[in-house]
Design a protein around this motif. Structure first.
Motif, PDB file in Angstrom:
ATOM      1  N   ASP A  11       0.824  -1.210   0.000  1.00 50.55           N
ATOM      2  CA  ASP A  11       0.000   0.000   0.000  1.00 50.55           C
ATOM      3  C   ASP A  11       0.857   1.259   0.000  1.00 50.55           C
ATOM      4  O   ASP A  11       0.551   2.234  -0.680  1.00 50.55           O
ATOM      5  CB  ASP A  11      -0.944   0.018   1.205  1.00 50.55           C
ATOM      6  N   GLN A  12       1.953   1.245   0.770  1.00 53.80           N
ATOM      7  CA  GLN A  12       2.856   2.393   0.774  1.00 53.80           C
ATOM      8  C   GLN A  12       3.509   2.588  -0.591  1.00 53.80           C
ATOM      9  O   GLN A  12       3.668   3.715  -1.053  1.00 53.80           O
ATOM     10  CB  GLN A  12       3.946   2.224   1.833  1.00 53.80           C
ATOM     11  N   LEU A  13       3.876   1.486  -1.236  1.00 51.31           N
ATOM     12  CA  LEU A  13       4.472   1.582  -2.564  1.00 51.31           C
ATOM     13  C   LEU A  13       3.491   2.193  -3.556  1.00 51.31           C
ATOM     14  O   LEU A  13       3.874   3.027  -4.385  1.00 51.31           O
ATOM     15  CB  LEU A  13       4.939   0.210  -3.043  1.00 51.31           C
ATOM     16  N   LEU A  14       2.228   1.823  -3.457  1.00 50.98           N
ATOM     17  CA  LEU A  14       1.209   2.403  -4.327  1.00 50.98           C
ATOM     18  C   LEU A  14       1.020   3.896  -4.049  1.00 50.98           C
ATOM     19  O   LEU A  14       0.858   4.693  -4.978  1.00 50.98           O
ATOM     20  CB  LEU A  14      -0.113   1.652  -4.173  1.00 50.98           C
ATOM     21  N   LEU A  15       1.069   4.262  -2.775  1.00 53.18           N
ATOM     22  CA  LEU A  15       0.960   5.680  -2.421  1.00 53.18           C
ATOM     23  C   LEU A  15       2.189   6.460  -2.897  1.00 53.18           C
ATOM     24  O   LEU A  15       2.063   7.614  -3.326  1.00 53.18           O
ATOM     25  CB  LEU A  15       0.764   5.850  -0.916  1.00 53.18           C
ATOM     26  N   LEU A  16       3.360   5.834  -2.850  1.00 53.69           N
ATOM     27  CA  LEU A  16       4.562   6.476  -3.381  1.00 53.69           C
ATOM     28  C   LEU A  16       4.429   6.722  -4.886  1.00 53.69           C
ATOM     29  O   LEU A  16       4.805   7.782  -5.386  1.00 53.69           O
ATOM     30  CB  LEU A  16       5.799   5.616  -3.115  1.00 53.69           C
ATOM     31  N   LEU A  17       3.873   5.763  -5.600  1.00 43.31           N
ATOM     32  CA  LEU A  17       3.664   5.919  -7.036  1.00 43.31           C
ATOM     33  C   LEU A  17       2.705   7.075  -7.312  1.00 43.31           C
ATOM     34  O   LEU A  17       2.959   7.917  -8.175  1.00 43.31           O
ATOM     35  CB  LEU A  17       3.129   4.616  -7.636  1.00 43.31           C
ATOM     36  N   GLU A  18       1.617   7.134  -6.561  1.00 42.72           N
ATOM     37  CA  GLU A  18       0.661   8.230  -6.733  1.00 42.72           C
ATOM     38  C   GLU A  18       1.314   9.570  -6.375  1.00 42.72           C
ATOM     39  O   GLU A  18       1.078  10.584  -7.042  1.00 42.72           O
ATOM     40  CB  GLU A  18      -0.582   7.998  -5.882  1.00 42.72           C
ATOM     41  N   SER A  19       2.140   9.588  -5.357  1.00 41.13           N
ATOM     42  CA  SER A  19       2.853  10.809  -4.964  1.00 41.13           C
ATOM     43  C   SER A  19       3.775  11.280  -6.079  1.00 41.13           C
ATOM     44  O   SER A  19       3.877  12.481  -6.355  1.00 41.13           O
ATOM     45  CB  SER A  19       3.676  10.570  -3.698  1.00 41.13           C
ATOM     46  N   LEU A  20       4.441  10.332  -6.712  1.00 41.94           N
ATOM     47  CA  LEU A  20       5.328  10.651  -7.824  1.00 41.94           C
ATOM     48  C   LEU A  20       4.526  11.264  -8.974  1.00 41.94           C
ATOM     49  O   LEU A  20       4.934  12.274  -9.554  1.00 41.94           O
ATOM     50  CB  LEU A  20       6.060   9.388  -8.276  1.00 41.94           C
ATOM     51  N   GLU A  21       3.379  10.689  -9.267  1.00 45.96           N
ATOM     52  CA  GLU A  21       2.525  11.209 -10.332  1.00 45.96           C
ATOM     53  C   GLU A  21       2.015  12.611 -10.011  1.00 45.96           C
ATOM     54  O   GLU A  21       1.880  13.448 -10.891  1.00 45.96           O
ATOM     55  CB  GLU A  21       1.344  10.263 -10.572  1.00 45.96           C
ATOM     56  N   ARG A  22       1.759  12.893  -8.748  1.00 50.52           N
ATOM     57  CA  ARG A  22       1.252  14.203  -8.315  1.00 50.52           C
ATOM     58  C   ARG A  22       2.377  15.214  -8.074  1.00 50.52           C
ATOM     59  O   ARG A  22       2.121  16.356  -7.714  1.00 50.52           O
ATOM     60  CB  ARG A  22       0.400  14.067  -7.063  1.00 50.52           C
TER      61      ARG A  22
END
Length: 104
Positions: A11-22
Motif C-alpha cells: 500500500d505504501q508503494l502504491l501511495l509512493l507511485l501516486e505521490s510521484l505522479e502528483r
C-alpha cells in the motif's frame, strides 16, 4: 522496483507511485526528514507549513503514507509515534529520497 519491500508495504508503494505522479515527493521528503530529526532528538513536532499541500488529496495521501509507517501527523504539526516506528519511517525516507533523485 528499487524499494526495500521488506520495510514498505504494498500500500505504501502504491501511495509512493501516486505521490510521484502528483509531483509531491520533494515536499513529502522534507516532511519525513524533519519528522525523523524530531524523533532522534526526542521532540514531538514538525513544521505545520510542511503539511500544506496544493490540495486536500495530496495532504491525505501524505498523512496516510506516514501513518502506515507508525506515526500520526496532526494538522498542528504534532507527531504521535509508535515505539518501533523509526525503522519504518527511515525506510520511507530512503524511498522518498531515491524517488527524488531518480525523478530529477
Amino acid at each position: 522496483t528499487c524499494f526495500n519491500s521488506a520495510e514498505l508495504t504494498e500500500d505504501q508503494l502504491l501511495l509512493l507511485l501516486e505521490s510521484l505522479e502528483r509531483k509531491i515527493v520533494p515536499q513529502q521528503l522534507k516532511l519525513v526528514r524533519e519528522h525523523t530529526s524530531h524523533l532522534t532528538q526526542n521532540e514531538g513536532g514538525v513544521d505545520a507549513e510542511l503539511l500544506s499541500f496544493s490540495g486536500e488529496k495530496e495532504q491525505e495521501l501524505t498523512i496516510a503514507m506516514v501513518e502506515m509507517s507508525g506515526a500520526t501527523l496532526q494538522k498542528d504539526g504534532s507527531v504521535v509515534c509508535k515505539k518501533d516506528a523509526i525503522s519504518a519511517i527511515a525506510a520511507l525516507c530512503v524511498s522518498l529520497y531515491v524517488l527524488c533523485v531518480l525523478s530529477n
